[in-house]
Design a protein around this motif. Structure first.
Motif, PDB file in Angstrom:
ATOM      1  N   VAL A  21       0.840  -1.200   0.000  1.00 18.55           N
ATOM      2  CA  VAL A  21       0.000   0.000   0.000  1.00 18.55           C
ATOM      3  C   VAL A  21       0.874   1.249   0.000  1.00 18.55           C
ATOM      4  N   GLY A  22       1.962   1.216   0.723  1.00 18.99           N
ATOM      5  CA  GLY A  22       2.885   2.354   0.722  1.00 18.99           C
ATOM      6  C   GLY A  22       3.496   2.596  -0.638  1.00 18.99           C
ATOM      7  N   ILE A  23       3.892   1.543  -1.306  1.00 21.61           N
ATOM      8  CA  ILE A  23       4.454   1.675  -2.655  1.00 21.61           C
ATOM      9  C   ILE A  23       3.404   2.236  -3.604  1.00 21.61           C
ATOM     10  N   ILE A  24       2.171   1.737  -3.500  1.00 22.58           N
ATOM     11  CA  ILE A  24       1.088   2.246  -4.351  1.00 22.58           C
ATOM     12  C   ILE A  24       0.849   3.730  -4.061  1.00 22.58           C
ATOM     13  N   TRP A  29       1.381   9.221  -5.782  1.00 19.47           N
ATOM     14  CA  TRP A  29       1.798  10.588  -5.510  1.00 19.47           C
ATOM     15  C   TRP A  29       2.653  11.130  -6.652  1.00 19.47           C
ATOM     16  N   PHE A  30       3.550  10.294  -7.190  1.00 19.61           N
ATOM     17  CA  PHE A  30       4.357  10.748  -8.319  1.00 19.61           C
ATOM     18  C   PHE A  30       3.494  10.992  -9.554  1.00 19.61           C
ATOM     19  N   VAL A  31       2.447  10.178  -9.741  1.00 22.96           N
ATOM     20  CA  VAL A  31       1.571  10.359 -10.893  1.00 22.96           C
ATOM     21  C   VAL A  31       0.734  11.622 -10.741  1.00 22.96           C
ATOM     22  N   PHE A  32       0.119  11.807  -9.558  1.00 22.36           N
ATOM     23  CA  PHE A  32      -0.775  12.940  -9.357  1.00 22.36           C
ATOM     24  C   PHE A  32      -0.068  14.165  -8.772  1.00 22.36           C
ATOM     25  N   ARG A  38      -6.561  17.392  -4.775  1.00 25.86           N
ATOM     26  CA  ARG A  38      -6.972  16.448  -3.742  1.00 25.86           C
ATOM     27  C   ARG A  38      -6.345  15.069  -3.953  1.00 25.86           C
ATOM     28  N   ALA A  39      -6.250  14.600  -5.196  1.00 25.75           N
ATOM     29  CA  ALA A  39      -5.692  13.271  -5.455  1.00 25.75           C
ATOM     30  C   ALA A  39      -4.238  13.187  -5.014  1.00 25.75           C
ATOM     31  N   ALA A  40      -3.483  14.252  -5.239  1.00 34.96           N
ATOM     32  CA  ALA A  40      -2.077  14.266  -4.810  1.00 34.96           C
ATOM     33  C   ALA A  40      -1.978  14.241  -3.294  1.00 34.96           C
ATOM     34  N   GLN A  41      -2.871  14.962  -2.618  1.00 35.68           N
ATOM     35  CA  GLN A  41      -2.852  14.966  -1.159  1.00 35.68           C
ATOM     36  C   GLN A  41      -3.204  13.592  -0.595  1.00 35.68           C
ATOM     37  N   LEU A  46      -1.511   8.609   1.954  1.00 31.27           N
ATOM     38  CA  LEU A  46      -1.475   7.148   1.955  1.00 31.27           C
ATOM     39  C   LEU A  46      -0.050   6.629   2.007  1.00 31.27           C
ATOM     40  N   GLY A  47       0.824   7.221   1.215  1.00 26.82           N
ATOM     41  CA  GLY A  47       2.225   6.803   1.230  1.00 26.82           C
ATOM     42  C   GLY A  47       2.903   7.082   2.553  1.00 26.82           C
TER      43      GLY A  47
END
Length: 111
Positions: A21-24, A29-32, A38-41, A46-47
């Protein structure tokens, strides 16, 4: 299936699930992250939470054993309570930090 077998299965699988889950979260985070919002936050939160759980549980394992063998079971029990309180409050702390950072970046963004 006995309780001991289920406990062993959870003890073996849970750290791997938290790590994945941390890797995801970090990949999301790198994608968004470049887009912000909000998605980046959420991805950053989550990470951060999953990596803190992963690293914190390993550090707590070592620390609690040091407390147990150096100072006894009472110190280890107090350490376990402190660790549990920290792990329960940690997601809220990361949420506050991520929201504050998002607001700071939004305020300083050029318009």
């Amino acid at each position: 299936m006995q309780v001991a077998e289920v406990t062993e299965d959870v003890a073996l699988i849970l750290p791997i699930v938290i790590f994945v889950v941390g890797i995801i979260g970090i990949v999301a985070w790198f994608v968004f992250g470049s887009k912000g919002g909000r998605a980046a936050q959420i991805a950053a939160w989550l990470g951060l939470v999953s990596m803190t759980l992963w690293i914190g549980s390993a550090a707590a394992f070592v620390l609690l054993h040091v407390l147990l063998f150096w100072f006894g079971s009472t110190a280890a029990m107090i350490g376990a309570v402190v660790t549990t309180v920290f792990m329960l409050l940690m997601p809220f702390g990361w949420a506050i930090l991520v929201r504050h950072q998002g607001r700071t970046q939004a305020a300083s963004a050029p318009r």
